[in-house]
Design an enzyme around this catalytic site. Structure first.
Site, PDB file in Angstrom:
ATOM      1  N   HIS A  22       0.815  -1.217   0.000  1.00 15.83           N
ATOM      2  CA  HIS A  22       0.000   0.000   0.000  1.00 15.83           C
ATOM      3  C   HIS A  22       0.852   1.272   0.000  1.00 15.83           C
ATOM      4  O   HIS A  22       0.366   2.348   0.347  1.00 15.83           O
ATOM      5  CB  HIS A  22      -0.956   0.004   1.197  1.00 15.83           C
ATOM      6  CG  HIS A  22      -2.055  -1.014   1.070  1.00 15.83           C
ATOM      7  ND1 HIS A  22      -2.778  -1.475   2.153  1.00 15.83           N
ATOM      8  CD2 HIS A  22      -2.541  -1.687  -0.005  1.00 15.83           C
ATOM      9  CE1 HIS A  22      -3.659  -2.376   1.735  1.00 15.83           C
ATOM     10  NE2 HIS A  22      -3.540  -2.526   0.439  1.00 15.83           N
ATOM     11  N   ALA A  34       0.558  -9.031  19.106  1.00 20.53           N
ATOM     12  CA  ALA A  34       1.636  -9.438  18.197  1.00 20.53           C
ATOM     13  C   ALA A  34       2.983  -9.432  18.912  1.00 20.53           C
ATOM     14  O   ALA A  34       3.821 -10.309  18.694  1.00 20.53           O
ATOM     15  CB  ALA A  34       1.673  -8.510  16.978  1.00 20.53           C
TER      16      ALA A  34
END
Ligand code: ZN
Length: 255
Positions: free
Chosen positions: A126, A237
């Protein structure tokens, strides 16, 4: 946050035959950057730092109000200087340097935390906050600091034609052919910190599974495509990724 492991409907022991994992594709999303203090792409209010994505993240928005769009990305770029890669970014960089097989890290994030941690085999599908793109000469180049409406291209010198090198809604993500090829050839597909809501990235797990790979996700909650994964690990995470990479590097033979 306590960790729990959710076996999916098609669960099978992910590492029962861990010895044959060689090629890995990892997809990361906003969740991994959020743990470093960067606002997630779309918060619970549906806004990104108070803005509707239609107002700051489309080519139409840039044509309509370039000053607003530049101000938005200038602020996001400035924020990069106030945050650091976290334990998940660091662990992925370690995997990149130590994994003997093929590895591709595909990030949906536009920040530079993966490369600052040391990841090399990396695609920003992106785009990147730290790059500009000249609409006159089509060059892309590193950009530090504010860009603004009057920015001059470092290649052709044209002023007012440089935009953030960000893939906006309605635009084609970068390097899709290379990503698709890597996914079709991988043995293990791993999704970290992504909701599974934004295509085409949301479809990667399906391609990987159809081509025979196993799939693991690590996220704060099961993603929208959760049943496509062999295993879903629920938690931060920064906790889960280092643990998984320790498992992987200790269970797989070195080339
Ligand atoms: Zn130019």
């Amino acid at each position: 946050m306590p960790m729990r492991i959710v076996p999916s409907l098609i669960a099978q022991p992910l590492y029962a035959s861990g010895m044959d994992i060689r090629n890995i594709v990892i997809l990361t999303g906003a969740g991994i950057s959020a743990e470093s203090g960067l606002a997630t792409f779309r918060g619970p209010d549906g806004l990104w730092e108070g803005h509707r994505v239609e107002d700051v993240a489309t080519p139409e928005a840039f044509r309509r109000d370039p000053a607003l769009v530049h101000a938005f990305y200038d602020a996001r770029r400035a924020k990069l200087g106030t945050v650091e890669p976290n334990a998940a970014h660091q662990a992925l960089a370690r995997l990149d340097s130590e994994w003997p097989g093929e590895l591709l890290l595909v990030t949906q994030n536009v920040d530079d935390l993966h490369e600052r941690a040391g990841s090399k085999r990396l695609i920003h599908m992106h785009g990147e906050l730290t790059k500009g793109w000249c609409l006159r000469c089509d060059e892309r180049f590193r950009w530090i600091g504010p860009m603004g409406e009057g920015a001059a291209c470092s290649s052709c010198g044209a002023a007012g034609m440089v935009r953030p090198d960000i893939v906006w809604f309605g635009e084609m993500p970068y390097e899709m052919e290379r990503i698709d090829e890597a996914i079709r050839g991988c043995d293990l597909f791993v999704s970290i910190g992504t909701s599974g809501a934004v295509y085409p990235a949301a479809g990667f797990v399906q391609t990987a599974r159809y081509c025979g790979a196993r799939a693991l996700e690590m996220n704060l909650e099961p993603s929208l495509g959760s049943t496509m994964f062999n295993e879903s690990r629920i938690g931060r995470a920064g906790d889960l990724v280092p643990q998984w990479i320790d498992e992987l590097l200790s269970s797989s033979p070195r080339a």
